[in-house]
Design an enzyme around this catalytic site. Structure first.
Site, mmCIF file in Angstrom:
data_model
loop_
_atom_site.group_PDB
_atom_site.id
_atom_site.type_symbol
_atom_site.label_atom_id
_atom_site.label_comp_id
_atom_site.label_asym_id
_atom_site.label_seq_id
_atom_site.Cartn_x
_atom_site.Cartn_y
_atom_site.Cartn_z
ATOM 1 N N LYS A 111 -1.610 -8.448 5.665
ATOM 2 C CA LYS A 111 -2.860 -7.822 6.101
ATOM 3 C C LYS A 111 -4.065 -8.486 5.440
ATOM 4 O O LYS A 111 -5.092 -8.681 6.078
ATOM 5 C CB LYS A 111 -2.845 -6.320 5.799
ATOM 6 C CG LYS A 111 -1.872 -5.578 6.701
ATOM 7 C CD LYS A 111 -1.950 -4.078 6.555
ATOM 8 C CE LYS A 111 -0.997 -3.400 7.531
ATOM 9 N NZ LYS A 111 -0.765 -1.993 7.239
ATOM 10 N N LYS A 199 6.682 -9.335 15.189
ATOM 11 C CA LYS A 199 6.809 -7.895 15.409
ATOM 12 C C LYS A 199 5.742 -7.412 16.396
ATOM 13 O O LYS A 199 4.604 -7.890 16.337
ATOM 14 C CB LYS A 199 6.606 -7.210 14.048
ATOM 15 C CG LYS A 199 6.892 -5.740 14.009
ATOM 16 C CD LYS A 199 6.484 -5.149 12.669
ATOM 17 C CE LYS A 199 4.990 -4.904 12.606
ATOM 18 N NZ LYS A 199 4.553 -4.007 11.534
ATOM 19 N N LYS A 202 -0.018 -3.226 16.746
ATOM 20 C CA LYS A 202 -1.319 -2.863 17.324
ATOM 21 C C LYS A 202 -2.304 -4.001 17.143
ATOM 22 O O LYS A 202 -3.250 -4.136 17.897
ATOM 23 C CB LYS A 202 -1.937 -1.691 16.547
ATOM 24 C CG LYS A 202 -1.046 -0.537 16.370
ATOM 25 C CD LYS A 202 -1.533 0.352 15.208
ATOM 26 C CE LYS A 202 -0.548 1.481 15.038
ATOM 27 N NZ LYS A 202 -0.620 2.200 13.797
HETATM 28 P P1 AMP Z 1 2.048 1.404 11.456
HETATM 29 O O1 AMP Z 1 1.753 0.993 12.840
HETATM 30 O O2 AMP Z 1 2.064 0.216 10.546
HETATM 31 O O3 AMP Z 1 1.206 2.549 10.985
HETATM 32 O O4 AMP Z 1 3.545 1.933 11.468
HETATM 33 C C1 AMP Z 1 3.954 3.266 11.717
HETATM 34 C C2 AMP Z 1 5.463 3.332 11.706
HETATM 35 O O5 AMP Z 1 5.983 2.591 12.828
HETATM 36 C C3 AMP Z 1 6.136 2.706 10.480
HETATM 37 O O6 AMP Z 1 7.267 3.476 10.106
HETATM 38 C C4 AMP Z 1 6.541 1.345 10.939
HETATM 39 O O7 AMP Z 1 7.628 0.836 10.213
HETATM 40 C C5 AMP Z 1 6.901 1.592 12.404
HETATM 41 N N1 AMP Z 1 6.707 0.386 13.219
HETATM 42 C C6 AMP Z 1 5.548 -0.319 13.375
HETATM 43 N N2 AMP Z 1 5.725 -1.361 14.213
HETATM 44 C C7 AMP Z 1 7.024 -1.332 14.602
HETATM 45 C C8 AMP Z 1 7.817 -2.150 15.474
HETATM 46 N N3 AMP Z 1 7.328 -3.215 16.102
HETATM 47 N N4 AMP Z 1 9.125 -1.812 15.644
HETATM 48 C C9 AMP Z 1 9.652 -0.741 15.022
HETATM 49 N N5 AMP Z 1 8.954 0.072 14.182
HETATM 50 C C10 AMP Z 1 7.655 -0.209 13.972
HETATM 51 N N1 TRP Z 2 2.636 3.112 5.250
HETATM 52 C C1 TRP Z 2 3.118 3.686 6.465
HETATM 53 C C2 TRP Z 2 2.744 2.758 7.639
HETATM 54 O O1 TRP Z 2 1.852 1.991 7.597
HETATM 55 C C3 TRP Z 2 2.562 5.056 6.725
HETATM 56 C C4 TRP Z 2 2.867 5.958 5.596
HETATM 57 C C5 TRP Z 2 2.001 6.358 4.635
HETATM 58 C C6 TRP Z 2 4.125 6.563 5.304
HETATM 59 N N2 TRP Z 2 2.638 7.180 3.733
HETATM 60 C C7 TRP Z 2 3.936 7.332 4.125
HETATM 61 C C8 TRP Z 2 5.381 6.541 5.919
HETATM 62 C C9 TRP Z 2 4.970 8.062 3.548
HETATM 63 C C10 TRP Z 2 6.415 7.269 5.331
HETATM 64 C C11 TRP Z 2 6.205 8.025 4.154
HETATM 65 O O2 TRP Z 2 3.384 2.846 8.634
#
Ligand code: AMP
Ligand code: TRP
Length: 335
Positions: A111, A199, A202
């Site tokens: 990031k 992966k 968003k």
């Molecule tokens: P985030 O979009 O980073 O906030 O991710 C939210 C949750 O979705 C987290 O548990 C990630 O590990 C899961 N996640 C995000 N992108 C993927 C993906 N491409 N495939 C599977 N899980 C995902």
């Molecule tokens: N860091 C996780 C993500 O980006 C979101 C998250 C924050 C989370 N605190 C958590 C997930 C605690 C599981 C447990 O997806």
């Protein structure tokens, strides 16, 4: 009953990767466990954000959870920032976390590397660097037993476990429960439809490779029909040689009751076009149903009151935990 806890960052750009890797699995746990789900708004401000959008997105994620089947009355769903103990515990944990550990986090490297400014300099918020300790605090505050996450969060989870073990050892008490990580067997890493080596996210530049849960159904169909595959024209699960079609098979399998094997058999002598068309039907029907529920909920449910009530319940649990930790650390004077 076990405590299953998870959080998701508030953005209305939830992808099918988030859904299959995290959201859906979390909801499945509600049958036999107590769910604690929070909208991770404090995590959302670790990078550039727009306050107005953040406010709207918080509500949107809460509605999405409900549209996915979360029962908000039997489980606890709340906004993270309503319970300030999260950030306080994060500070206490920071004092027990090493710079080297945070430096090794691949999500941070990833990031922060995207934050270069046009003039070549970088302003990386410290919050992004210390983000994993906030995540550890979210989990350890409530003695969570199981934390379902996608694969990209496993390194943060390992760190959470390390911090808990270190704390318990140092103060010779079982202060924190060491949480178990749950990563779904299938769907824990959905790949980009245009570039199956990365992966689905968003924030991927080419949005043609990402399916958003709230985008128009027609777009979703187009994205699936134009997903990158290969020249074999053979529906076969082979991550190394056919990563594109393998990713599509995983999505198909997650949303139908068919195993990878079943799918390979079903499309044995068929073309990618037939396979993609069926997949598009499955995905579009599923997402359409979700969207219908979502728009119904967001119009009618008065979330904020329910979520604030939930936060009060969490706050009581969290305050007790902080009090106990303050005593152990010698921060508390008197009883
Ligand atoms: P985030 O979009 O980073 O906030 O991710 C939210 C949750 O979705 C987290 O548990 C990630 O590990 C899961 N996640 C995000 N992108 C993927 C993906 N491409 N495939 C599977 N899980 C995902
Ligand atoms: N860091 C996780 C993500 O980006 C979101 C998250 C924050 C989370 N605190 C958590 C997930 C605690 C599981 C447990 O997806």
């Amino acid at each position: 009953m076990k405590i299953v806890l998870s959080g998701i960052q508030p953005t209305n750009m939830i992808t099918i990767g988030n859904y299959l890797g995290a959201l859906r699995n979390i909801i499945n746990f509600q049958k036999d466990n107590k769910l604690m789900i929070f909208i991770a708004d404090l995590h959302a401000i670790t990078k550039d954000f727009n306050p107005k959008e953040l406010q709207q997105n918080k509500k949107s994620i809460a509605a999405l959870y409900m549209a996915c089947g979360l029962n908000p009355y039997d489980n606890i769903i709340f906004y993270q920032s309503d319970v300030i103990e999260h950030s306080h515990l994060s500070y206490l944990l920071l004092c027990h976390t090493y710079m080297g550990e945070l430096n090794r986090m691949t999500q941070f490297k990833d990031k922060s590397s995207k934050m270069a400014m046009a003039n070549g300099t970088q302003n990386i918020p410290t919050g992004l660097f210390v983000y994993p300790t906030l995540m550890a605090a979210d989990i350890l505050l409530y003695d969570a037993d199981i934390v379902p996450v996608g694969k990209d969060q496993t390194q943060h989870m390992e760190l959470t476990r390390d911090i808990a073990i270190r704390f318990n050892k140092k103060y010779k008490e079982d202060i924190f429960k060491v949480p178990n990580i749950y990563v779904a067997e299938k769907g824990a890493k959905i790949m980009d439809l245009q570039n199956p080596d990365i992966k689905m996210s968003k924030s991927n530049e080419n949005t043609k490779g990402t399916i958003f849960l709230l985008e128009p159904i027609d777009n979703i169909r187009k994205k699936i029909m134009s997903a990158k595959t290969d020249s074999f024209d053979n529906v076969k699960y082979d991550q190394t040689n056919q990563p594109g079609v393998s990713n599509l098979i995983i999505i198909y399998s997650c949303l139908s009751n068919k195993s990878i094997n079943d799918i390979e058999l079903l499309y044995k002598n068929k073309k990618y076009g037939d396979f993609k068309k069926d997949l598009a039907d499955i995905v579009c029907n599923h997402i359409k149903e979700l969207q219908d529920k979502y728009y119904e909920i967001i119009k009618n449910v008065d979330f904020d009151k329910q979520l604030q009530k939930n936060a009060q319940i969490c706050q009581k649990i969290a305050a007790k935990k902080i009090d106990k930790i303050h005593k152990i650390l010698g921060l508390k004077v008197g009883n």
